[in-house]
Design an enzyme around this catalytic site. Sequence first.
Site, short mmCIF file in Angstrom:
data_model
loop_
_atom_site.label_atom_id
_atom_site.label_comp_id
_atom_site.label_asym_id
_atom_site.label_seq_id
_atom_site.Cartn_x
_atom_site.Cartn_y
_atom_site.Cartn_z
N ASN A 209 0.75 -1.17 0.12
CA ASN A 209 -0.10 -0.01 0.30
C ASN A 209 0.77 1.17 0.09
O ASN A 209 2.11 1.00 -0.16
CB ASN A 209 -0.91 0.06 1.26
N ILE A 307 -2.77 -7.19 14.30
CA ILE A 307 -1.44 -7.05 15.11
C ILE A 307 -1.97 -6.14 16.43
O ILE A 307 -1.74 -6.45 17.56
CB ILE A 307 -0.24 -6.52 14.57
N LYS A 337 -13.18 1.51 15.84
CA LYS A 337 -12.27 0.80 16.17
C LYS A 337 -11.71 0.79 17.41
O LYS A 337 -11.13 -0.16 17.95
CB LYS A 337 -11.12 1.22 14.99
N1 CTP Z 1 -3.54 -3.05 12.27
C1 CTP Z 1 -2.84 -4.07 12.52
N2 CTP Z 1 -2.81 -5.08 11.97
C2 CTP Z 1 -3.48 -5.33 10.78
C3 CTP Z 1 -4.35 -4.36 10.35
C4 CTP Z 1 -4.50 -3.10 11.23
O1 CTP Z 1 -1.98 -3.53 13.59
N3 CTP Z 1 -3.70 -6.44 10.30
C5 CTP Z 1 -3.89 -1.70 12.71
C6 CTP Z 1 -2.86 -0.47 12.11
O2 CTP Z 1 -1.55 -0.37 12.56
C7 CTP Z 1 -3.78 0.55 12.81
C8 CTP Z 1 -5.19 -0.04 13.18
O3 CTP Z 1 -4.98 -1.25 13.10
O4 CTP Z 1 -3.29 1.19 14.03
C9 CTP Z 1 -6.41 0.57 12.11
O5 CTP Z 1 -5.95 0.02 10.72
P1 CTP Z 1 -6.71 0.51 9.54
O6 CTP Z 1 -6.07 0.00 8.20
O7 CTP Z 1 -7.40 1.69 9.82
O8 CTP Z 1 -8.02 -0.32 9.88
P2 CTP Z 1 -8.12 -2.07 9.71
O9 CTP Z 1 -8.43 -2.60 11.27
O10 CTP Z 1 -7.31 -2.75 8.82
O11 CTP Z 1 -9.93 -2.04 9.16
P3 CTP Z 1 -10.23 -1.50 7.72
O12 CTP Z 1 -9.10 -1.46 7.01
O13 CTP Z 1 -11.52 -2.51 7.55
O14 CTP Z 1 -10.54 -0.13 8.02
#
Ligand code: CTP
Length: 397
Positions: A209, A307, A337
């Site tokens: 990304n 994570i 969240k």
């Molecule tokens: N995060 C993480 N591990 C993942 C996905 C996300 O630790 N596999 C953490 C990111 O570092 C961030 C938070 O979760 O602090 C939110 O990430 P975000 O991309 O905004 O949301 P997602 O939980 O992935 O949900 P979505 O993509 O559906 O909005």
Amino acid sequence: MNFLNKNILLCVTGGIAAYKSAEIIRLFKKNGADVRVVMTESAKEFITPLTLQAISGNEIHDSLLDVKAESAMGHIELAKWADIILVAPCTAETIAKITHGRANDLMGAIILASKASVFIAPAMNMNMWLDQSTQENCKKLSSRSISIIGPADGEQACGDIGPGRMVDPENIVELISSSIKIGPLAGKVITITAGPTREQIDPVRFISNNSSGKMGYALAEAAIESGALVNLISGPVSIDTNKSVSLYKINSANEMLEKVDELMPNTDIFIGCAAVSDFKPSHYYENKIKKEDLNVIDIELEKNEDILSHVAKVYKSSYVVGFAAETKNVKENARKKLLNKNLNMIISNDVSDKSIGFDSDQNEVNLITKSESIFLKKDKKIRIAREILKQISLNIN
Ligand code: CTP
């Protein structure tokens, strides 16, 4: 006392109290400082460079004009390196020299060139100390914000009794400790994830990304400024970090998770700032996929572990902060969240706005906890990072 992440330059000049400088170094080091030592020629008559080198763990600096020494770490580098400069013992001659801004030796040049906080611990015969010229010099130094520690009263090496003894090492170190501003997160261990992850499809292709890692690296920098010990687990980006940051480079979300699990048992604060890939290919092709073999390629994706949720669930004693990258209903989604992942704080980020998005040097966020929401208006990422760290320290202290 806490000198974590502090660079201290001890300048030893030629007085009988020079033998006490070994103890000063030991105390600074014991309390977390990195110590370098500058010795004047006459200081070496009282204590050997080898002793101070062994205790400080760093080579002694003693010459302004030695080409070899200057090329290793020159006087300007030393001046920039130091957060604190202590001259101990500080002779009457040295006091006069600093007062007049002399730069004819290494110590003088460093003190002139440095922006560090300067402390001196005078040590001399009482009459030399009480002499009008020394007293006037000290007045001038105080007016230039150079802190004068002591001298103490008592019996002197020459047999006189009165002011002129160097203050004891323990007291010198204690006084400096209380007079410098120790960051609000001194002694805390902060683990930060930053940047994107890469999920390999085959040896040359991957899913990733747009994360630049800038926000996570700014947080690491701000965390160092606040006195913390910082682990930064970073996906593939190329940004320089402060040398005090422990940097761990990873590629995939799984590798990031492994490193997080390794570091979390000793972590006080976790900040999940990485743009972790939510999905990874279910199958990894060992060899490069050849286009002539296929017209259409189906890549099945499976979920990566979250994570941040994992950390909040397993390491309950840590303070856990997440980021929410959103393109609509930013605050509302961030709040969800916060609750779903059971976090202490979430920073909501509108990534649809290019001026504050992934690759920008600026950001504008909402900092949300279960009880409050603070808007941080558009500013440089390092300033936003400092404010986030400040709010975290207010919440945990
Ligand atoms: N995060 C993480 N591990 C993942 C996905 C996300 O630790 N596999 C953490 C990111 O570092 C961030 C938070 O979760 O602090 C939110 O990430 P975000 O991309 O905004 O949301 P997602 O939980 O992935 O949900 P979505 O993509 O559906 O909005």
